[in-house]
Design a protein around this motif. Structure first.
Motif, PDB file in Angstrom:
ATOM      1  N   ASP A 351       0.816  -1.224   0.000  1.00 41.37           N
ATOM      2  CA  ASP A 351       0.000   0.000   0.000  1.00 41.37           C
ATOM      3  C   ASP A 351       0.844   1.266   0.000  1.00 41.37           C
ATOM      4  OD1 ASP A 351      -2.375  -1.477   0.078  1.00 41.37           O
ATOM      5  OD2 ASP A 351      -2.269  -1.647   2.268  1.00 41.37           O
ATOM      6  N   GLY A 352       2.148   1.090   0.289  1.00 40.92           N
ATOM      7  CA  GLY A 352       3.041   2.251   0.377  1.00 40.92           C
ATOM      8  C   GLY A 352       3.188   2.726   1.809  1.00 40.92           C
ATOM      9  N   ILE A 353       4.429   2.844   2.258  1.00 40.29           N
ATOM     10  CA  ILE A 353       4.689   3.321   3.624  1.00 40.29           C
ATOM     11  C   ILE A 353       4.735   4.841   3.619  1.00 40.29           C
ATOM     12  CG2 ILE A 353       6.347   3.347   5.530  1.00 40.29           C
ATOM     13  CD1 ILE A 353       7.236   0.562   4.674  1.00 40.29           C
ATOM     14  N   ARG A 354       3.862   5.421   4.403  1.00 40.40           N
ATOM     15  CA  ARG A 354       3.791   6.887   4.493  1.00 40.40           C
ATOM     16  C   ARG A 354       4.597   7.418   5.678  1.00 40.40           C
ATOM     17  NH1 ARG A 354       0.541  10.677   2.190  1.00 40.40           N
ATOM     18  NH2 ARG A 354       0.260  12.633   3.324  1.00 40.40           N
ATOM     19  N   LEU A 355       4.748   6.587   6.712  1.00 41.20           N
ATOM     20  CA  LEU A 355       5.499   7.009   7.895  1.00 41.20           C
ATOM     21  C   LEU A 355       6.196   5.790   8.492  1.00 41.20           C
ATOM     22  CD1 LEU A 355       4.542   9.344  10.797  1.00 41.20           C
ATOM     23  CD2 LEU A 355       5.124   6.972  11.331  1.00 41.20           C
ATOM     24  N   LEU A 356       7.423   6.004   8.959  1.00 45.92           N
ATOM     25  CA  LEU A 356       8.183   4.945   9.617  1.00 45.92           C
ATOM     26  C   LEU A 356       8.976   5.575  10.753  1.00 45.92           C
ATOM     27  CD1 LEU A 356       9.007   1.929   9.541  1.00 45.92           C
ATOM     28  CD2 LEU A 356      10.917   2.600   8.058  1.00 45.92           C
ATOM     29  N   GLY A 357       8.966   4.909  11.903  1.00 48.56           N
ATOM     30  CA  GLY A 357       9.701   5.457  13.035  1.00 48.56           C
ATOM     31  C   GLY A 357      10.081   4.386  14.035  1.00 48.56           C
ATOM     32  N   VAL A 358      11.067   4.699  14.850  1.00 51.09           N
ATOM     33  CA  VAL A 358      11.505   3.792  15.910  1.00 51.09           C
ATOM     34  C   VAL A 358      11.749   4.611  17.175  1.00 51.09           C
ATOM     35  CG1 VAL A 358      13.941   3.956  15.241  1.00 51.09           C
ATOM     36  CG2 VAL A 358      13.144   1.983  16.547  1.00 51.09           C
ATOM     37  N   THR A 359      11.345   4.050  18.308  1.00 56.18           N
ATOM     38  CA  THR A 359      11.443   4.737  19.594  1.00 56.18           C
ATOM     39  C   THR A 359      12.085   3.815  20.617  1.00 56.18           C
ATOM     40  OG1 THR A 359       9.501   6.120  19.180  1.00 56.18           O
ATOM     41  CG2 THR A 359      10.104   5.778  21.488  1.00 56.18           C
ATOM     42  N   ALA A 360      12.926   4.382  21.466  1.00 54.29           N
ATOM     43  CA  ALA A 360      13.486   3.660  22.613  1.00 54.29           C
ATOM     44  C   ALA A 360      12.836   4.205  23.873  1.00 54.29           C
ATOM     45  CB  ALA A 360      14.996   3.848  22.673  1.00 54.29           C
ATOM     46  N   THR A 361      12.539   3.326  24.800  1.00 57.13           N
ATOM     47  CA  THR A 361      11.888   3.759  26.034  1.00 57.13           C
ATOM     48  C   THR A 361      12.312   2.834  27.175  1.00 57.13           C
ATOM     49  OG1 THR A 361       9.760   4.319  27.045  1.00 57.13           O
ATOM     50  CG2 THR A 361       9.819   2.379  25.620  1.00 57.13           C
ATOM     51  N   ASP A 362      11.768   3.100  28.356  1.00 56.82           N
ATOM     52  CA  ASP A 362      12.077   2.281  29.543  1.00 56.82           C
ATOM     53  C   ASP A 362      13.577   2.310  29.798  1.00 56.82           C
ATOM     54  OD1 ASP A 362      11.822   0.560  31.662  1.00 56.82           O
ATOM     55  OD2 ASP A 362      11.520  -1.230  30.450  1.00 56.82           O
ATOM     56  N   PHE A 363      14.092   3.498  30.124  1.00 53.05           N
ATOM     57  CA  PHE A 363      15.532   3.705  30.181  1.00 53.05           C
ATOM     58  C   PHE A 363      16.171   3.198  31.468  1.00 53.05           C
ATOM     59  CE2 PHE A 363      14.499   7.644  27.536  1.00 53.05           C
ATOM     60  CZ  PHE A 363      14.653   6.954  26.355  1.00 53.05           C
ATOM     61  N   THR A 364      17.429   2.776  31.315  1.00 52.61           N
ATOM     62  CA  THR A 364      18.314   2.492  32.436  1.00 52.61           C
ATOM     63  C   THR A 364      19.557   3.329  32.235  1.00 52.61           C
ATOM     64  OG1 THR A 364      17.548   0.209  32.642  1.00 52.61           O
ATOM     65  CG2 THR A 364      19.699   0.725  33.600  1.00 52.61           C
ATOM     66  N   GLU A 365      19.992   4.022  33.287  1.00 52.00           N
ATOM     67  CA  GLU A 365      21.225   4.795  33.169  1.00 52.00           C
ATOM     68  C   GLU A 365      22.396   3.850  33.277  1.00 52.00           C
ATOM     69  OE1 GLU A 365      22.739   9.242  34.297  1.00 52.00           O
ATOM     70  OE2 GLU A 365      21.049   8.358  35.350  1.00 52.00           O
ATOM     71  N   ALA A 366      23.418   4.084  32.435  1.00 51.89           N
ATOM     72  CA  ALA A 366      24.550   3.166  32.347  1.00 51.89           C
ATOM     73  C   ALA A 366      25.286   3.061  33.666  1.00 51.89           C
ATOM     74  CB  ALA A 366      25.511   3.628  31.248  1.00 51.89           C
TER      75      ALA A 366
END
Length: 378
Positions: A351-366
C-alpha cells in the motif's frame, strides 16, 4: 597529555564553562537554618536507633557530627556510639521540605541558564558558556550564585568551575564547606595528579583496591599508566579512567527537561510513499543509528524498542518489544526493529509506507563501573 595513549584518547575540549554546585550538608543545613538552637550540636539526619530497636541509617550529618567520623549511609547506632550524648541530636528527614528548598535553589540556577542538569536535590551542573546574564566569567557567575543562595535561602554551598563536568565535580568537593575552586585547562593535569584515587568520581572501592595492587594511589599514577593497560585490566572503566586522569570529559550538561523524557524516538513521513523494502530498511537503520547516538550521549540504555508504521491509507500500527537486556548498541537495536518490521512489511509496502519510526523507552542509566569498551585492543 601524560598517559601513553597511542591516539586512543580523544582530543580534549576546553572551550566550555561548567559549574558544579553542591550544597553543604544539605538536609542538616536546612534543619539548622530552621532550628538555630541546633547550630552547635552534632546533628544527624536519620532515625534515632534508640526509638527503632537499634535500626536506622544516617541520611546526612552536619560538619560537627562529621568531625566525630559520622557519614552518610552509616548505621545510626554507630553514630550514637561515636558522638557524646550531650552533643548528639537525631532528626528524622523531612523530604517534602527538602524538595521545596531544592526547587528554590534550582529557580536561582535557571535565572542564569536553562542548561541545568540536576544530580540530586543538593547538586547540579550548569553550562554557562552561553547564559542569560551575558556574563563571560564563569567564576563570577558561580560566586554571585553562591552569595545569592546564602542571602535569599540561608544556606551554604560549594562550587567547582572549569571546562568539563568531571573536573567541576572534583572542584566542588575539593574545598568544602563554602568552597570555591577554579581549575584552568593548563592546571588540570597537575591538579589531577595530586588527587587520591578515592577522589575520582566513579572509581569504587573494588577498583581502588585493584589499583592499589598495581601501586596506583593517585591521579599521577593513572597518568603514568598506558591507556591500553588500563583497558586490559578494567575494560571500559579503564578507558574512562585514562580520559579523566588527563582531564578529558566530553559529556555534555543535559538539561533536566531533556533527561526526564520517558522516551526518545525518530520518525519520518514520506511523500511520495515508500514501496521499496530496501529503502525502508535503509531508512530504519539510519533512524536507529541516530537513536543510538542520542542514547549514548545521555548515558541511557533502552529496555524497550517501539516500531511505528503507517501506510498511504493512514492505517497505523505500533509494535513494541521488551528486550532481554538493556542496550544502546545500534546493531542490537536495529535487529529488534527489523524483527518488528519484517512480519508486517509486505502488507504495508504493497500500500506504500507513508510514515516509519523507531522509539526507545524504559531507560536504564549506564552503570559507570561495568560498561563494555567497543575498542579492538591488539
Amino acid at each position: 597529555m601524560n598517559s601513553f595513549d597511542d591516539g586512543l584518547l580523544p582530543k580534549n575540549d576546553t572551550h566550555r564553562k561548567i559549574i558544579h554546585l553542591d550544597m553543604d550538608a544539605f538536609y542538616a543545613s536546612v534543619e539548622t537554618r530552621d532550628h538555630p538552637e541546633l547550630k552547635n550540636k552534632a546533628l544527624v539526619i536519620g532515625q534515632d536507633p534508640r526509638n527503632y530497636h537499634g535500626h536506622g541509617v544516617v541520611a546526612t550529618a552536619n560538619y560537627i557530627a562529621r568531625q566525630y567520623g559520622v557519614h552518610s549511609a552509616m548505621p545510626s547506632i554507630k553514630a550514637l556510639r561515636l558522638i557524646p550524648k550531650n552533643k548528639l541530636v537525631f532528626m528524622s528527614p523531612d523530604f517534602k521540605k527538602y524538595h521545596s528548598v531544592s526547587a528554590e535553589i534550582h529557580q536561582l540556577m535557571h535565572e542564569i541558564t536553562d542548561n541545568v542538569q540536576s544530580i540530586a536535590l543538593d547538586e547540579a551542573y550548569l553550562d554557562v558558556t552561553e547564559n542569560k546574564l551575558g556574563v563571560t566569567s564563569a567564576l563570577q557567575i558561580a560566586i554571585n550564585l553562591q552569595k545569592k543562595i546564602k542571602k535569599e535561602i540561608g544556606l551554604n554551598c560549594s562550587f567547582g568551575v572549569t571546562y568539563n563536568k568531571f573536573l567541576a565535580k572534583m572542584g566542588s568537593e575539593y574545598s568544602k564547606p563554602f568552597g570555591r575552586t577554579i581549575i584552568l585547562p593548563e592546571e588540570a593535569q597537575q591538579f589531577l595528579a595530586k588527587q587520591k584515587i578515592a577522589q575520582f568520581h566513579g572509581i569504587g572501592p573494588k577498583t581502588q583496591a585493584k589499583l592499589a595492587e598495581m601501586n596506583v594511589f593517585t591521579g599521577r599514577g593513572l597518568q603514568k599508566m598506558h591507556v591500553r593497560d588500563l583497558i586490559k585490566h578494567f575494560n571500559r572503566m579503564g578507558y574512562l579512567m585514562a580520559e579523566h586522569a588527563n582531564g578529558i570529559d566530553l559529556s555534555r550538561v543535559i538539561p533536566d527537561d531533556e533527561r526526564n523524557r520517558k522516551s526518545i524516538g525518530i520518525e519520518r513521513s514520506y511523500e511520495p510513499s515508500v514501496y521499496s523494502e530496501q529503502t525502508a530498511l535503509t531508512n530504519l537503520r539510519n533512524y536507529v543509528n541516530d537513536l543510538a547516538d542520542k542514547l549514548i550521549e545521555r548515558n541511557f540504555y533502552a529496555n524497550t524498542v517501539v516500531l511505528k508504521i503507517r501506510n498511504s491509507d493512514f492505517k497505523t500500527v505500533t509494535k513494541r518489544r521488551k528486550l532481554d537486556h538493556a542496550t544502546n548498541n545500534p546493531l542490537e537495536l536495529y535487529d529488534v526493529a527489523k524483527d518488528l518490521f519484517d512480519p508486517i512489511s509486505s502488507s504495508f509496502l504493497n500500500d506504500g509506507i507513508r510514515l516509519l519510526g523507531v522509539t526507545a523507552t524504559d531507560f536504564t542509566e549506564a552503570d559507570y563501573e561495568n560498561m563494555d569498551l567497543d575498542l579492538f585492543i591488539q
